[in-house]
Motif scaffolding. Structure first.
Motif, short mmCIF file in Angstrom:
data_model
loop_
_atom_site.label_atom_id
_atom_site.label_comp_id
_atom_site.label_asym_id
_atom_site.label_seq_id
_atom_site.Cartn_x
_atom_site.Cartn_y
_atom_site.Cartn_z
N LEU A 131 7.28 12.61 13.02
CA LEU A 131 8.70 12.89 12.86
C LEU A 131 9.48 12.00 13.82
CD1 LEU A 131 10.76 14.73 11.42
CD2 LEU A 131 10.40 16.41 13.26
N LEU A 132 10.19 11.02 13.28
CA LEU A 132 10.89 10.03 14.11
C LEU A 132 12.29 10.47 14.49
CD1 LEU A 132 9.96 6.69 12.29
CD2 LEU A 132 8.86 7.70 14.29
N THR B 4 13.75 11.60 9.40
CA THR B 4 13.04 10.34 9.19
C THR B 4 11.59 10.53 9.62
OG1 THR B 4 15.06 9.08 9.67
CG2 THR B 4 12.98 7.87 9.70
N LEU B 5 10.67 10.16 8.74
CA LEU B 5 9.24 10.28 9.00
C LEU B 5 8.57 8.92 8.98
CD1 LEU B 5 8.15 13.19 6.60
CD2 LEU B 5 8.78 13.37 9.01
N ARG B 6 7.53 8.76 9.81
CA ARG B 6 6.59 7.65 9.66
C ARG B 6 5.30 8.24 9.10
NH1 ARG B 6 6.48 5.39 14.52
NH2 ARG B 6 7.79 3.61 14.00
N ILE B 7 4.82 7.68 8.00
CA ILE B 7 3.66 8.22 7.31
C ILE B 7 2.62 7.12 7.10
CG2 ILE B 7 2.82 9.34 5.20
CD1 ILE B 7 5.77 10.31 4.79
N LEU C 46 -6.41 -0.67 1.25
CA LEU C 46 -6.04 -0.61 2.66
C LEU C 46 -5.06 0.53 2.93
CD1 LEU C 46 -5.40 -4.43 3.27
CD2 LEU C 46 -7.39 -3.12 4.03
N PRO C 47 -5.10 1.11 4.14
CA PRO C 47 -4.11 2.13 4.50
C PRO C 47 -2.70 1.54 4.48
CG PRO C 47 -5.91 2.06 6.09
CD PRO C 47 -6.07 0.86 5.22
N LYS C 48 -1.73 2.39 4.13
CA LYS C 48 -0.34 1.96 4.06
C LYS C 48 0.50 2.79 5.02
CE LYS C 48 -1.02 0.71 -0.77
NZ LYS C 48 -2.48 1.00 -0.70
N GLU C 49 1.54 2.17 5.55
CA GLU C 49 2.43 2.88 6.46
C GLU C 49 3.87 2.77 5.95
OE1 GLU C 49 1.92 3.01 10.97
OE2 GLU C 49 3.68 1.71 10.74
N TYR C 50 4.58 3.88 5.99
CA TYR C 50 5.96 3.94 5.49
C TYR C 50 6.86 4.60 6.52
CZ TYR C 50 3.78 3.32 0.86
OH TYR C 50 3.05 2.85 -0.21
N SER D 257 15.47 9.91 0.36
CA SER D 257 16.74 9.18 0.32
C SER D 257 16.65 7.76 0.85
CB SER D 257 17.81 9.96 1.10
OG SER D 257 17.32 10.38 2.36
N GLY D 258 15.47 7.34 1.30
CA GLY D 258 15.27 5.97 1.73
C GLY D 258 13.80 5.73 2.03
N LEU D 259 13.33 4.49 1.80
CA LEU D 259 11.92 4.20 2.05
C LEU D 259 11.71 2.74 2.37
CD1 LEU D 259 9.00 5.43 1.96
CD2 LEU D 259 8.83 4.49 -0.34
#
Length: 248
Positions: A180-181, A189-192, A90-94, A218-220
């Motif tokens: 790019l959030l 901070t990115l949403r991928i 399944l696709p994942k979002e981070y 630096s964070g996820l």
């Protein structure tokens, strides 16, 4: 050989599930448990936490999260463990925080920086441009040497800890969307949204290089796997309370 049960046919336990009405046999027959992995817990630690509390002999997770990451970890029990591959596809979002100006051997904050570079030439416009050109669609990506991928039967991180040099072959991964959030340089901070096998740490490292600097993750937080969302995922404390009520 047991046939994998379609995900749509498996019962799901998340924070919306009522422990008083959830059938007693479900964990053994096969259940998907949607957990929110705590910071600094390994994925295996959370699997052990669930296994100790459920009436099922088989328990496994469907996609590792590093200890410094939080968010959705899908855990399968009983016969649902045969369906783990379906979840992994399944696709994942981070949501990832990336810091410019330094890189680390692990591509995240687990290790101290080994290289530094200027970052004050980086602009929001340039970040957007590079994300669109280099980090969209199918891309070739080298996994971090500090990863659980096996080469000649051994995990890469074990070779890295011994200081061995390993030739890591780039492999194709799918990036469906990068947003790019927030920009507060040297941190962004990115949403991928991406496909199986994508290392967000590698995206952070490679983005730094593409922008003429260095960078590390630096964070996820993994916010979703398919339709399994972090807002519906159970914390360890919530799952513990669920099972106390369920087993009464």
């Amino acid at each position: 050989m047991a046939v994998a049960i379609p995900l749509s046919e498996l019962p799901v336990v998340d924070r919306n599930t009522d422990p008083n009405t959830f059938p007693k046999e479900n964990f053994t027959s096969g259940t998907v448990v949607v957990m929110d992995k705590p910071l600094e817990w390994s994925s295996f630690h959370l699997v052990k936490f669930v296994r100790f509390r459920v009436p099922a002999k088989k328990v496994g997770h469907a996609g590792t999260l590093d200890p410094l990451a939080t968010g959705v970890l899908v855990i399968c029990t009983g016969k649902a463990t045969k369906s783990i591959e379906q979840v992994q596809q399944l696709p994942k979002e981070y949501v990832a925080k990336i810091t410019f100006g330094a890189s680390t051997p692990s591509y995240d904050a687990a290790l101290e920086p080994d290289e530094t570079a200027p970052w004050d030439h980086i602009t929001e416009e340039k970040i957007e441009e590079v994300l669109k050109s280099d980090f969209t669609g199918e891309i070739m990506q080298k996994p971090p040497i500090y990863s659980a991928i096996k080469i000649k039967g051994e995990r890469l991180y074990k070779k890295a800890r011994r200081g061995e040099k390993v030739e890591i072959v780039p492999r194709p991964v799918q990036i469906y969307r990068t947003e790019l959030l927030n920009v507060d340089l040297p941190e962004i901070t990115l949403r991928i949204k991406c496909g199986k096998g994508t290392y967000i740490r590698s995206i952070a490292h490679d983005l730094g290089l593409a922008l003429g600097s260095r960078a590390f993750m630096s964070g996820l937080e993994r916010t979703a796997i398919g339709s399994f969302k972090v807002e519906n995922a159970m914390t360890a404390e919530e799952f513990n309370q669920f099972m106390k009520t369920y087993l009464v």
